[in-house]
Design an enzyme around this catalytic site. Sequence first.
Site, PDB file in Angstrom:
ATOM      1  N   TYR A 117      11.097 -71.786 -30.942  1.00 12.90           N
ATOM      2  CA  TYR A 117       9.715 -72.090 -30.564  1.00 12.90           C
ATOM      3  C   TYR A 117       8.758 -71.588 -31.636  1.00 12.90           C
ATOM      4  O   TYR A 117       9.087 -70.683 -32.409  1.00 12.90           O
ATOM      5  CB  TYR A 117       9.395 -71.464 -29.205  1.00 12.90           C
ATOM      6  N   HIS A 118       7.570 -72.182 -31.676  1.00 12.34           N
ATOM      7  CA  HIS A 118       6.611 -71.845 -32.724  1.00 12.34           C
ATOM      8  C   HIS A 118       5.228 -71.541 -32.183  1.00 12.34           C
ATOM      9  O   HIS A 118       4.793 -72.131 -31.190  1.00 12.34           O
ATOM     10  CB  HIS A 118       6.527 -72.997 -33.729  1.00 12.34           C
ATOM     11  N   PHE A 157      -0.229 -91.368 -37.712  1.00  9.56           N
ATOM     12  CA  PHE A 157       0.573 -91.964 -38.776  1.00  9.56           C
ATOM     13  C   PHE A 157       1.023 -93.374 -38.407  1.00  9.56           C
ATOM     14  O   PHE A 157       1.150 -93.727 -37.225  1.00  9.56           O
ATOM     15  CB  PHE A 157       1.795 -91.098 -39.117  1.00  9.56           C
ATOM     16  N   HIS A 180      -0.748 -77.218 -20.256  1.00  6.07           N
ATOM     17  CA  HIS A 180      -0.326 -75.995 -19.579  1.00  6.07           C
ATOM     18  C   HIS A 180       0.358 -75.090 -20.593  1.00  6.07           C
ATOM     19  O   HIS A 180       1.355 -75.472 -21.221  1.00  6.07           O
ATOM     20  CB  HIS A 180       0.611 -76.336 -18.419  1.00  6.07           C
ATOM     21  N   GLU A 183       4.315 -74.135 -20.875  1.00 10.45           N
ATOM     22  CA  GLU A 183       5.325 -75.196 -20.950  1.00 10.45           C
ATOM     23  C   GLU A 183       5.685 -75.450 -22.414  1.00 10.45           C
ATOM     24  O   GLU A 183       5.358 -76.476 -23.000  1.00 10.45           O
ATOM     25  CB  GLU A 183       4.797 -76.441 -20.220  1.00 10.45           C
ATOM     26  N   ARG A 239      -0.757 -70.443 -17.336  1.00 10.19           N
ATOM     27  CA  ARG A 239      -0.805 -71.902 -17.248  1.00 10.19           C
ATOM     28  C   ARG A 239      -2.136 -72.494 -17.736  1.00 10.19           C
ATOM     29  O   ARG A 239      -2.167 -73.469 -18.459  1.00 10.19           O
ATOM     30  CB  ARG A 239      -0.582 -72.295 -15.775  1.00 10.19           C
ATOM     31  N   HIS A 307       4.772 -82.310 -20.147  1.00 10.12           N
ATOM     32  CA  HIS A 307       4.788 -81.056 -19.386  1.00 10.12           C
ATOM     33  C   HIS A 307       6.225 -80.604 -19.205  1.00 10.12           C
ATOM     34  O   HIS A 307       7.158 -81.294 -19.565  1.00 10.12           O
ATOM     35  CB  HIS A 307       4.203 -81.272 -17.977  1.00 10.12           C
ATOM     36  N   GLU A 381       7.677 -84.709 -17.171  1.00 12.48           N
ATOM     37  CA  GLU A 381       8.134 -83.333 -16.968  1.00 12.48           C
ATOM     38  C   GLU A 381       9.471 -83.228 -17.684  1.00 12.48           C
ATOM     39  O   GLU A 381      10.421 -83.931 -17.336  1.00 12.48           O
ATOM     40  CB  GLU A 381       8.298 -83.021 -15.473  1.00 12.48           C
TER      41      GLU A 381
HETATM   42  O1  0X9 Z   1       0.784 -80.127 -11.890  1.00 13.63           O
HETATM   43  C1  0X9 Z   1       0.720 -80.731 -12.978  1.00 13.63           C
HETATM   44  O2  0X9 Z   1      -0.297 -80.846 -13.620  1.00 13.63           O
HETATM   45  C2  0X9 Z   1       1.966 -81.357 -13.560  1.00 13.63           C
HETATM   46  N1  0X9 Z   1       3.117 -80.558 -13.260  1.00 13.63           N
HETATM   47  S1  0X9 Z   1       3.320 -79.096 -13.947  1.00 13.63           S
HETATM   48  O3  0X9 Z   1       4.429 -78.459 -13.300  1.00 13.63           O
HETATM   49  N2  0X9 Z   1       3.721 -79.296 -15.454  1.00 13.63           N
HETATM   50  O4  0X9 Z   1       2.111 -78.377 -13.874  1.00 13.63           O
HETATM   51  C3  0X9 Z   1       2.184 -82.710 -12.936  1.00 13.63           C
HETATM   52  C4  0X9 Z   1       1.021 -83.625 -12.970  1.00 13.63           C
HETATM   53  C5  0X9 Z   1       1.404 -84.942 -13.453  1.00 13.63           C
HETATM   54  N3  0X9 Z   1       1.129 -85.029 -14.825  1.00 13.63           N
HETATM   55  C6  0X9 Z   1       0.240 -85.940 -15.248  1.00 13.63           C
HETATM   56  N4  0X9 Z   1      -0.206 -86.818 -14.422  1.00 13.63           N
HETATM   57  N5  0X9 Z   1      -0.117 -85.856 -16.487  1.00 13.63           N
HETATM   58 ZN    ZN Z   2       2.269 -78.833 -16.779  1.00 18.00          ZN
END
Ligand code: 0X9
Ligand code: ZN
Length: 762
Positions: A117-118, A157, A180, A183, A239, A307, A381
Amino acid sequence: MLQRSFAMLAICSTSISFAQVEKPFAKHEVHRITVQTPRQLSVVTELADNIWSCSWGVGPIDAQFSPEKLPAFLAWADQQGLEHARLIPDVQSLIDAEREQIDRARRERNVDWFATYHTLAEINARLDELAANFPAFASTFSVGQSIEGRTIRGIRFSAPDQPGNPRSARPQVMVEGAQHAREWISPCVNMWVADRMLETYATDPAIRTVLDSVEVIVVPVINVDGYEYTWIPANRLWRKNRRNNGNGTFGVDLNRNWGYQWGGEGASTATNNDTYRGVSGFSEPETQVMRDFIAAQPRLKAHIDFHSYSQLILSPYAYTAALCPDNPLFERINTIMKDSIYAVHQMNYTAGPTYTTIYPASGAVTDWVYGARDVLAWGFELRDTGQTGFVLPAAQIVPTCEENFQAFLKLCEFSARPLWFSLTDGSLPNRLITGTPASFRVSIKNGSDALDPAGVALETRTSPLDPFTSTPATVQTPGIYAAAFPAFPCGATAQYRISAGTTSGRTVYYPEDGSLFSVPSADSYVTFADDMESDRGWTVGAAGDTATGGLWQRADPEPTNAQPADDASPAGTLCWITGAAAGANANANDVDGGATTLTSPRFSALPPPATRVLDIRIAYARWYSNNTGSNTNSDSMPVQISNDDGATWTQLELVTENAAKWVRKSISLPAGVAPTARMRLRFIARDTGLASTVEAGVDDVAVDVYGCLRNADVNGDGGIDGADVETFFLAWQDAQPIGDFNEDGGIDGADVEEFFLAWEHG
Ligand code: 0X9
Ligand code: ZN
């Protein structure tokens, strides 16, 4: 060992040695809990230290408990009889291992960029490096500033201008990540997209095709402040963004802050909540600058917001259960992407509308991108499904990137298409019935070109040697076109495609790959049909049934979370259902103590005389639920068919699917079951072994024989007359193939009988 880690700290000042920090998550456990009521959900939220899945409803939820808080949760869960399983035994050990891996990768030289990871700084440096290495293709850009003043950066690009194919005309596809902070796999996949496309354009023809036809835009980290914050190990599970809410709490959930249907379901008004929506739509600088950036892309066709975790492909909407207008198109692309992911490492990603596939969420980016900008948008996800959650081991970075890159490439291919076709009815017709008008419906949306609405047609033929017959299509509702199939002779297979003209003068086809759809045409004979509105003689009970409750009854069902509120028929109210009354809860009137069998009256599946049978279909609507309460999915429901009045049975299907809706099935009579006039169908609902909640329903049973009258034109002269009788009898006497008129393998009196029946029909 200790010395060595001190030495590292001296060399690499940005790294925080894991040995130097406290261990705030030591022995913290993550449990997956199946909450059954909103009350239970709020208790879990109170008892937990951190919620890993921001679910707003009943169903499974992942929650983190400190050793101090765990006993209270376990006691409460036991008392409630709640199902829960430990996913992660020690969060700290995952975070420690992750940190050690990062430190190790930094010590080693020439390790692959995707081996670990960076930090934000490293990601930005890599963006600059890519742009510098591929100046003819790539350039970096700044989206704007975060609330703490960091710059949100990206890279765009495409292949350089080509004759007749300038970059400025290419459709755009955008990916972004890390709304978030915790993630971490999300920026990795974004960076992989940029890295792989630029690095392999010269050598990989598939990449070349894509980058010659689209421009790709990548913004790997939107929540720059939050991401930076999570690099302090004690903040690894943060988050939201880093807004100071002014009351001692920090952070707005950026994926609840987008200004389309902002403030609805699945977002919190509490500033300390992980799904805090902010004071208004687009209250946050991060969402504001992203909004303006996206709105400024003139040819944006598709967008993915990455995500983790859960392995999901989520299409709009997130704010409502209502299906979006382009749902058929999303379903088509969802399947293509899901399959392309599976093909790489056999990982299953579940695809569907966000609201029903994960949970309600208002103010999510995808709803704004799709709802406000009419750009196809997804939330992915990534890995895993809870074994390590946000702290995905670095060894899984490359495989996760590899599989999602394939889905991304498919989306690019789709985005470059002039028009987007999808099936409004979800599937192709599987049969045309002679004499019954049928039309084909297709949804067409502008892709990289624009449709000429007057130029849509259904093109059909029955043989590759024939020219196409073209039937103009008309608009049904905006975007949906329908054209009637011409009549086909019984037994013919119609081949067809949709042709559509574009305003730039192109003609494009669906299927897009030059193939044709095909559908057989046949006569249909319904030999049995029952919508259960009247008593047609079904019986309840069979040898071996021991159910003590929830027996089958013909009734209007009362809703529970395991049982439907209504029957399946469009008209009517009654169906067969196990224990129709709702009772005190879902478990009150379900099947208990063994099996209860529902057996149909006797019916025929015989074709009319002189018919060549093509298929016999047993169709029914069924309800099945075994995923509420305890011991979920421990039962199943056999559906069986008999051709000897119930003496012997053959299985049509074993139902285990908890569809939470009526499911219509149409199953071919198995080859080993000859049609007779003494058919019966039965459904065995049962609660066996571990006690569980079982509810089942049956409605709209129909038996359909598909076939064609045998052709008495045995001499093939186009007419049915005395000459055919002569040809038939000579063949019959000489035991020539034509004499086996009923195709049963023997030449006998039955052939004569069938021939004359067919001959009389003309
Ligand atoms: O809760 C969220 O925002 C997303 N799940 S998370 O566990 N990564 O937090 C899901 C939301 C659906 N994502 C989008 N509609 N972009
Ligand atoms: Zn998320």
